[in-house]
Design a protein around this motif. Structure first.
Motif, PDB file in Angstrom:
ATOM      1  N   ILE A 176       0.840  -1.204   0.000  1.00 28.46           N
ATOM      2  CA  ILE A 176       0.000   0.000   0.000  1.00 28.46           C
ATOM      3  C   ILE A 176       0.873   1.250   0.000  1.00 28.46           C
ATOM      4  N   ASN A 177       1.883   1.279   0.858  1.00 29.69           N
ATOM      5  CA  ASN A 177       2.712   2.478   1.006  1.00 29.69           C
ATOM      6  C   ASN A 177       3.789   2.619  -0.066  1.00 29.69           C
ATOM      7  N   HIS A 178       3.876   1.606  -0.969  1.00 32.93           N
ATOM      8  CA  HIS A 178       4.793   1.713  -2.118  1.00 32.93           C
ATOM      9  C   HIS A 178       4.018   1.683  -3.434  1.00 32.93           C
ATOM     10  N   ASN A 179       2.738   2.081  -3.356  1.00 27.54           N
ATOM     11  CA  ASN A 179       1.897   2.256  -4.549  1.00 27.54           C
ATOM     12  C   ASN A 179       1.710   0.971  -5.369  1.00 27.54           C
ATOM     13  N   HIS A 180       1.397  -0.115  -4.658  1.00 30.76           N
ATOM     14  CA  HIS A 180       1.098  -1.383  -5.332  1.00 30.76           C
ATOM     15  C   HIS A 180      -0.282  -1.896  -4.913  1.00 30.76           C
ATOM     16  N   ILE A 181      -1.260  -1.001  -4.876  1.00 31.14           N
ATOM     17  CA  ILE A 181      -2.608  -1.389  -4.452  1.00 31.14           C
ATOM     18  C   ILE A 181      -3.211  -2.421  -5.403  1.00 31.14           C
ATOM     19  N   LEU A 182      -2.912  -2.284  -6.714  1.00 34.23           N
ATOM     20  CA  LEU A 182      -3.442  -3.256  -7.676  1.00 34.23           C
ATOM     21  C   LEU A 182      -2.939  -4.664  -7.384  1.00 34.23           C
ATOM     22  N   GLN A 183      -1.686  -4.764  -6.936  1.00 32.58           N
ATOM     23  CA  GLN A 183      -1.148  -6.091  -6.602  1.00 32.58           C
ATOM     24  C   GLN A 183      -1.855  -6.678  -5.384  1.00 32.58           C
ATOM     25  N   THR A 184      -2.214  -5.825  -4.420  1.00 32.99           N
ATOM     26  CA  THR A 184      -2.952  -6.344  -3.255  1.00 32.99           C
ATOM     27  C   THR A 184      -4.334  -6.821  -3.677  1.00 32.99           C
ATOM     28  N   SER A 185      -4.959  -6.060  -4.574  1.00 31.36           N
ATOM     29  CA  SER A 185      -6.276  -6.455  -5.078  1.00 31.36           C
ATOM     30  C   SER A 185      -6.204  -7.792  -5.798  1.00 31.36           C
ATOM     31  N   LEU A 186      -5.195  -7.941  -6.662  1.00 31.10           N
ATOM     32  CA  LEU A 186      -5.006  -9.191  -7.389  1.00 31.10           C
ATOM     33  C   LEU A 186      -4.785 -10.354  -6.425  1.00 31.10           C
TER      34      LEU A 186
ATOM     35  N   ILE B  55     -15.933  -8.152  -2.730  1.00 32.76           N
ATOM     36  CA  ILE B  55     -16.212  -6.718  -2.570  1.00 32.76           C
ATOM     37  C   ILE B  55     -14.925  -5.958  -2.242  1.00 32.76           C
ATOM     38  N   ALA B  56     -14.157  -6.487  -1.281  1.00 25.55           N
ATOM     39  CA  ALA B  56     -12.954  -5.781  -0.807  1.00 25.55           C
ATOM     40  C   ALA B  56     -11.912  -5.576  -1.906  1.00 25.55           C
ATOM     41  N   PRO B  57     -11.493  -6.634  -2.634  1.00 23.90           N
ATOM     42  CA  PRO B  57     -10.479  -6.391  -3.671  1.00 23.90           C
ATOM     43  C   PRO B  57     -10.989  -5.519  -4.815  1.00 23.90           C
ATOM     44  N   THR B  58     -12.306  -5.532  -5.055  1.00 21.81           N
ATOM     45  CA  THR B  58     -12.868  -4.671  -6.104  1.00 21.81           C
ATOM     46  C   THR B  58     -12.753  -3.207  -5.701  1.00 21.81           C
ATOM     47  N   ILE B  59     -13.085  -2.908  -4.431  1.00 21.70           N
ATOM     48  CA  ILE B  59     -12.950  -1.526  -3.938  1.00 21.70           C
ATOM     49  C   ILE B  59     -11.482  -1.099  -3.988  1.00 21.70           C
ATOM     50  N   SER B  60     -10.584  -1.992  -3.566  1.00 23.24           N
ATOM     51  CA  SER B  60      -9.151  -1.666  -3.592  1.00 23.24           C
ATOM     52  C   SER B  60      -8.664  -1.411  -5.011  1.00 23.24           C
ATOM     53  N   LEU B  61      -9.152  -2.211  -5.945  1.00 26.63           N
ATOM     54  CA  LEU B  61      -8.790  -2.027  -7.349  1.00 26.63           C
ATOM     55  C   LEU B  61      -9.215  -0.641  -7.837  1.00 26.63           C
ATOM     56  N   LEU B  62     -10.445  -0.251  -7.524  1.00 28.67           N
ATOM     57  CA  LEU B  62     -10.962   1.056  -7.938  1.00 28.67           C
ATOM     58  C   LEU B  62     -10.176   2.197  -7.281  1.00 28.67           C
TER      59      LEU B  62
END
Length: 298
Positions: free
Chosen positions: A97-107, A252-259
């Motif tokens: 999250i703090n290194h701008n990899h939110i998409l990877q967390t969502s995936l 729901i959670a990874p979809t919100i994170s992706l957005l």
């Protein structure tokens, strides 16, 4: 009965929405080192979970369980492994999250249900339906598309998926109630968290020694609440709603994170990402439909 189900659905929606928006919270702590955030999250989660045990009057069952764990070397090592797995998951999530990899967390959290299926087959001898086999293949194809097209192996996503997958597997094997289990897990790693926090303080790297404000203190304390509250709500939800409903809610959670990653933090979402995510979404859709059908046949 219908009212209980509605309450459970509301609690479940609240749980996954909270998990989905959690990157916003940890972004507020971007000035704190990821390992120190992890230490604070463990310490304060342990505090809140002990309070939860007291207020829910589960102290007796908690005492019985923890005594049994300390009497059995196997149970002790399993609990330690469980605690280390969830701590690893939390750290990788915070770092990403703090290194701008939110998409990877969502995936990672999209892949997690598929990983759980595979672990169930390998370790619990569960059988896959044809639809579940297709779902696994599609998810694997999605990961490979990203790896081969972008030349980047989604290591963060897979660490998140597998650490949480093995965490769930071991929790299932140990079969400890949710509140007591999470309390013991956080207490097991709290000594390490305290030592880590002490190291950062004495080496002048802690937020405490770098002009800590009331706001920063409130944020690190709330990291425990942000950890404990959704998990307690999830434990409540799991008892109140059907398995199929729970299965749909987990996306729901990874979809919100992706957005959030794409529209709030402007992370790149390329055509390769779209193909990769589409394959995984299709696999999850097939898996969910198969789960609903199987549940209705029982």
């Amino acid at each position: 009965m219908e009212r209980k189900s509605n309450v459970g659905i509301f609690a479940g929606l609240l749980t996954y929405v909270m998990w989905g928006f959690i990157p916003l919270f940890f972004k507020l702590l971007s000035d704190v080192l990821p390992l120190e955030i992890l230490a604070q999250r463990i310490i304060w989660a342990a505090v809140f979970m002990v309070l939860a045990v007291i207020f829910t009057k589960k102290w007796q069952s908690f005492s019985v369980i923890i005594k049994a764990i300390f009497r059995s070397p196997k149970q002790f090592l399993l609990m330690l492994l469980v605690a280390l797995l969830i701590s690893t998951n939390w750290f990788v999530f915070i770092w990403a999250i703090n290194h701008n990899h939110i998409l990877q967390t969502s995936l990672g959290y999209y892949i997690n249900p598929i990983v759980s299926i595979v672990l169930g087959v390998i370790f619990l001898k569960e059988r896959l339906s044809r639809a579940q086999v297709v779902a696994v293949i599609l998810a694997f194809a999605g990961v490979m598309v990203m790896t081969l097209s972008l030349g980047v192996f989604p290591s963060l996503s897979l660490i998140l998926a597998f650490s949480f997958g093995f965490y769930g597997l071991l929790k299932k094997k140990m079969d400890i109630p949710a509140i007591e289990g999470l309390t013991i897990e956080t207490l097991f790693v709290s000594p390490f968290a305290l030592l880590l926090w002490g190291y950062y303080i004495f080496s002048d790297q802690s937020f405490v020694t770098n002009n800590a404000t009331v706001v920063s203190w409130l944020l690190v304390i709330c990291s425990g609440l942000v950890t404990a509250v959704p998990l307690l709500l999830f434990a409540f939800t799991a008892r109140k709603v059907t398995l199929s409903m729970l299965g749909f809610m987990q996306y729901i959670a990874p979809t919100i994170s992706l957005l959030l990653g794409v529209f709030i933090y402007n992370e790149a979402f390329t055509r390769t990402h779209a193909i990769s995510f589409a394959l995984i979404w299709l696999g999850l859709l097939i898996y969910s439909v198969a789960t609903i059908r199987k549940h209705r046949e029982k």
